[in-house]
Design a protein around this motif. Structure first.
Motif: not given
Length: 104
Positions: A13, A37, A40-41, A44-45, A47-48, A53-54, A56, A59
């Motif tokens: 990340l 990774n 986690m990506q 993150k995506q 959430g976006a 906005v999460l 780290t 996540i």
């Protein structure tokens, strides 16, 4: 002399981590880091995409829970397969025993 652990630099990340790794396990650790990774990506995506906005830490916990859940599912499937194999072995043993009895 025992092999001393190596220190690997891994990126997860967009952050660099230095971790110790037993000699010979470097590629497996790199593969695990790539998998983590990716997960986690994805989180993150996701959430976006919903406007969230999460952090780290969050996540990482969600990824860890998802991976642990996947592991438990695979372990459960493996136990079922092991039971199936034991039953097949027993059936084969019974068939062989019957065949031997017929020959006598």
């Amino acid at each position: 002399m025992a092999n001393s652990p190596k220190t690997l630099e891994l990126t997860i990340l967009d952050r660099e981590y230095r971790v110790n790794c037993p000699d010979g396990a470097e590629e497996k650790l790199r593969d695990a880091a790539r998998y983590l990774n990716e997960k986690m990506q994805e989180i993150k995506q996701a959430g976006a995409a919903t406007g969230k906005v999460l952090g780290t830490d969050r996540i990482a916990v969600i990824a860890a829970l998802n991976i642990a859940h996947q592991l438990r599912e695979v372990e459960s499937q493996q136990q079922g397969l092991n039971q199936d194999v034991r039953q097949l072995h027993a059936m084969i043993d019974d068939a062989l025993d019957q065949d031997l009895q017929l020959e006598l």
